[in-house]
Design an enzyme around this catalytic site. Structure first.
Site, mmCIF file in Angstrom:
data_model
loop_
_atom_site.group_PDB
_atom_site.id
_atom_site.type_symbol
_atom_site.label_atom_id
_atom_site.label_comp_id
_atom_site.label_asym_id
_atom_site.label_seq_id
_atom_site.Cartn_x
_atom_site.Cartn_y
_atom_site.Cartn_z
ATOM 1 N N HIS A 227 0.948 -1.189 -0.036
ATOM 2 C CA HIS A 227 0.152 0.213 0.146
ATOM 3 C C HIS A 227 0.872 1.278 -0.062
ATOM 4 O O HIS A 227 2.046 0.878 0.385
ATOM 5 C CB HIS A 227 -0.846 -0.067 1.280
ATOM 6 C CG HIS A 227 -2.020 0.996 1.092
ATOM 7 N ND1 HIS A 227 -1.639 2.272 1.764
ATOM 8 C CD2 HIS A 227 -3.310 0.914 1.121
ATOM 9 C CE1 HIS A 227 -2.837 2.938 1.433
ATOM 10 N NE2 HIS A 227 -3.881 2.101 1.347
ATOM 11 N N LYS B 178 -11.553 0.254 9.908
ATOM 12 C CA LYS B 178 -11.879 -0.970 9.036
ATOM 13 C C LYS B 178 -12.405 -2.015 9.934
ATOM 14 O O LYS B 178 -12.587 -3.317 9.365
ATOM 15 C CB LYS B 178 -10.369 -1.369 8.188
ATOM 16 C CG LYS B 178 -9.907 -0.226 7.466
ATOM 17 C CD LYS B 178 -8.564 -0.890 6.816
ATOM 18 C CE LYS B 178 -8.036 0.214 5.903
ATOM 19 N NZ LYS B 178 -8.612 0.800 4.614
ATOM 20 N N ASP C 37 2.059 -4.254 8.178
ATOM 21 C CA ASP C 37 0.896 -3.475 7.931
ATOM 22 C C ASP C 37 -0.299 -4.535 8.110
ATOM 23 O O ASP C 37 -0.383 -5.305 7.016
ATOM 24 C CB ASP C 37 1.019 -3.131 6.401
ATOM 25 C CG ASP C 37 -0.304 -2.222 6.045
ATOM 26 O OD1 ASP C 37 -1.350 -2.060 6.724
ATOM 27 O OD2 ASP C 37 -0.370 -1.709 4.841
ATOM 28 N N CYS D 175 -4.740 2.514 -3.921
ATOM 29 C CA CYS D 175 -3.278 2.912 -3.311
ATOM 30 C C CYS D 175 -2.242 1.817 -3.543
ATOM 31 O O CYS D 175 -1.562 1.749 -2.598
ATOM 32 C CB CYS D 175 -3.592 3.069 -1.904
ATOM 33 S SG CYS D 175 -4.596 4.713 -1.336
ATOM 34 N N GLN E 206 -5.399 -4.608 6.852
ATOM 35 C CA GLN E 206 -6.359 -5.659 6.187
ATOM 36 C C GLN E 206 -6.482 -7.231 6.917
ATOM 37 O O GLN E 206 -7.328 -7.892 6.641
ATOM 38 C CB GLN E 206 -6.291 -5.920 4.815
ATOM 39 C CG GLN E 206 -6.300 -4.916 3.753
ATOM 40 C CD GLN E 206 -7.657 -4.183 3.758
ATOM 41 O OE1 GLN E 206 -8.760 -4.833 4.264
ATOM 42 N NE2 GLN E 206 -7.774 -2.850 3.437
#
Length: 425
Positions: free
Chosen positions: A141, A244, A218, A383, A221
Site C-alpha cells: 500500500h 476498517k 501492515d 493505493c 486488512q
C-alpha cells in the site's frame, strides 16, 4: 438472505446492529432531478476501505460525550479521571486483542498511515543511512511504499522490492536474496488490499531477524478479519486502523516491541508526552504516552476498544471463516464470466476481497453501473499504483466483504456486473 445455518456467524443478528444497512440508495432511474427518491437497497461491498459501525460502538462515543467528556491525564477532577481510566483501559483492550504484552506496546495513532510514518521518522531517520536497505514487496500500500521510499531518499538508503509472481504470491526465493546483512527494515503488508494475498509474515520475520533487521507488518486488512498474535509472528511493529474493523475513523494503533519503542525518539512533541520540561531540555513520559503528544482522540480510542469487544464477542476465527466463505463464493461467481479477469490467488486462498476487471469496461464505469443497482464497490488503484502498473492495468474494481455481508449481496453484484457486460458488449 440465504439459509442462516450456512454461515459461520449469525449474520441476521449482526446486521441488526448496523442501521445503515437498511437504508435505500439511488437506483438506476435515480439521477439528480429525475427520480422521486432513493428506493434501491444498499449492498455495501467496500469494507476494505471502511467498514460500518455498529450501534454498540456509536453508543460508546455518545456515552463519552454525554457523560464524562474531559481531557485525559490533565485533571484531578472526576470527569478527567473517568476519561483517563477509560482511555488507558482501551489500550489494554487493544493490546490483548493482538497479543501484545501490555499497553506499553500499543500507541494510538490516527490510522495505519500515521503508524508507518511514526516509525519511519522516529526510527528510520535516525537509523538508516547510505549502505543500508529497506525491503518491501511489490504489493505494498502507498502508506508503506511512499513512506519508506521518501525516508530512503532523505537518508541515502536503498529500497528493494520482493517480486510478486503471476498468481499473486510473493517470490520467497527472491525475498531471501534481497534481505541481507545490510537490511535494516522489512516492511510488508499482511493481507494485500488488492490481491487478497495473505503473506507469510512470520517466515519473513524470521528471515529479517536472521540478518539483524526489524520487520514492520501492515495489518490494516488482517487485524479486522482474522486472529492476530504479534508475539507468534514475532513482528517488531504491527499497525492497523479502527475504521476498517467496526470502529470510528481517526483512530488506529501501532504495536511495537517495548524495548524497541523505548530506544526510539518521539515523533511529535508537546503536551502529555513529557515528564519534565525546563527552558534548556525536556524528558519524556513512559510508554505509550511518549508517542501520543497533545490531546488524543479520546472518544475514538474508547470506541476503538468497544469495536474490539464487539468483534471478540463474534470470535475472530468466525470472522475469518465468514470472510473466506464469501471471498471464495465471489471468486467462483466472477470466474464464470469468460471476460472477467480476477487478480490474486485462488478463491480458497485469499483474504475477504476480490479485485477484478471486465474486458472492455473501465473499472470506474463498472463501479458506476453497479452503483445503479445499489452495490457499493471500490474502483481505482486502491493505493497500489505500482502494483497496477505491474499488472498492466490503470485500475481495477474491488468487492470486499465483512461480517454483515451475505451471498445474496454477492449475487446482486454478479447481476450488476452482468448488466455492465451487456451494456458494453
Amino acid at each position: 438472505m440465504g439459509v442462516q445455518e450456512s454461515y459461520p456467524i449469525d449474520v441476521e443478528a449482526i446486521r441488526a446492529d448496523f442501521p445503515i444497512l437498511d437504508r435505500k440508495v439511488g437506483g438506476d432511474v435515480e439521477r439528480p432531478g429525475e427520480g422521486p427518491g432513493d428506493d434501491t437497497p444498499l449492498y455495501y461491498l467496500d469494507n476494505a476501505a471502511t467498514s460500518h459501525t455498529p450501534d454498540q460502538v456509536v453508543d460508546t462515543i455518545s456515552e463519552y460525550y454525554r457523560g464524562y467528556n474531559a481531557n485525559v491525564h490533565r485533571g484531578i477532577h472526576q470527569l478527567s479521571q473517568e476519561a483517563s481510566v477509560a482511555y488507558e483501559n482501551a489500550h489494554d483492550t487493544v493490546a490483548d486483542f493482538i497479543g501484545a504484552s501490555g499497553r506499553e506496546e500499543v500507541v494510538f495513532t490516527k490510522n495505519t498511515t500515521e503508524s508507518e510514518n511514526l516509525v519511519a521518522y522516529a526510527w528510520g531517520l535516525n537509523e538508516l543511512g547510505p549502505g543500508d536497505n529497506v525491503v518491501m514487496t511489490e504489493m505494498e500500500h502507498h502508506a508503506s511504499l511512499v513512506t519508506w521510499q521518501q525516508i530512503a531518499k532523505k537518508t541515502g538508503a536503498e529500497v528493494r522490492y520482493i517480486r510478486v509472481d503471476d498468481d499473486g504470491y510473493l517470490d520467497r526465493d527472491h525475498a531471501a536474496d534481497l534481505i541481507d546483512d545490510s537490511t535494516q527494515m522489512v516492511s510488508v503488508v499482511h493481507v494485500s488490499n488488492t490481491l487478497g494475498t495473505v503473506n507469510p509474515v512470520a517466515d519473513l520475520a524470521d528471515l529479517a531477524h536472521d540478518h539483524g533487521a526489524y520487520i514492520f507488518v501492515d495489518g490494516a486488512q488482517s487485524a479486522p478479519t482474522q486472529p492476530v498474535d504479534v508475539t507468534a509472528i514475532d513482528a517488531d511493529f504491527f499497525a492497523f486502523s479502527g475504521h476498517k474493523m467496526c470502529g470510528p475513523t481517526g483512530i488506529g494503533a501501532l504495536y511495537g516491541k517495548e524495548h524497541v519503542l523505548e530506544e526510539m525518539e518521539p515523533y511529535l512533541y508537546g503536551g502529555d508526552m513529557i515528564r519534565r520540561v525546563t527552558y534548556e531540555d525536556s524528558t519524556w513520559e513512559d510508554l505509550p504516552w511518549k508517542f501520543e503528544a497533545g490531546t488524543p482522540s479520546i472518544a475514538q480510542g474508547i470506541a476503538f476498544a468497544a469495536a474490539v469487544d464487539y468483534l471478540e464477542d463474534i470470535g475472530m476465527a468466525n470472522v475469518q471463516a465468514h470472510e473466506e466463505l464469501l471471498a471464495e463464493y465471489a471468486y467462483d461467481q466472477l470466474s464464470a464470466f469468460d471476460d472477467v479477469t480476477i487478480y490474486g490467488p485462488p478463491g480458497d486462498d485469499r483474504g475477504g476481497l476480490v479485485a477484478f476487471n471486465v474486458e472492455g469496461v473501465h473499472a470506474h464505469d463498472l463501479s458506476s453501473i453497479v452503483n445503479d443497482h445499489g452495490v457499493a464497490i471500490r474502483a481505482g488503484d486502491h493505493c497500489t499504483q505500482p502494483l497496477h502498473d505491474k499488472l498492466g492495468v490503470a485500475a481495477s474494481a474491488r468487492a470486499s466483504f465483512y461480517i454483515y455481508n451475505t451471498r445474496d449481496e454477492i449475487d446482486a453484484l454478479i447481476e450488476a456486473v452482468d448488466d455492465a457486460r451487456e451494456l458494453f458488449a
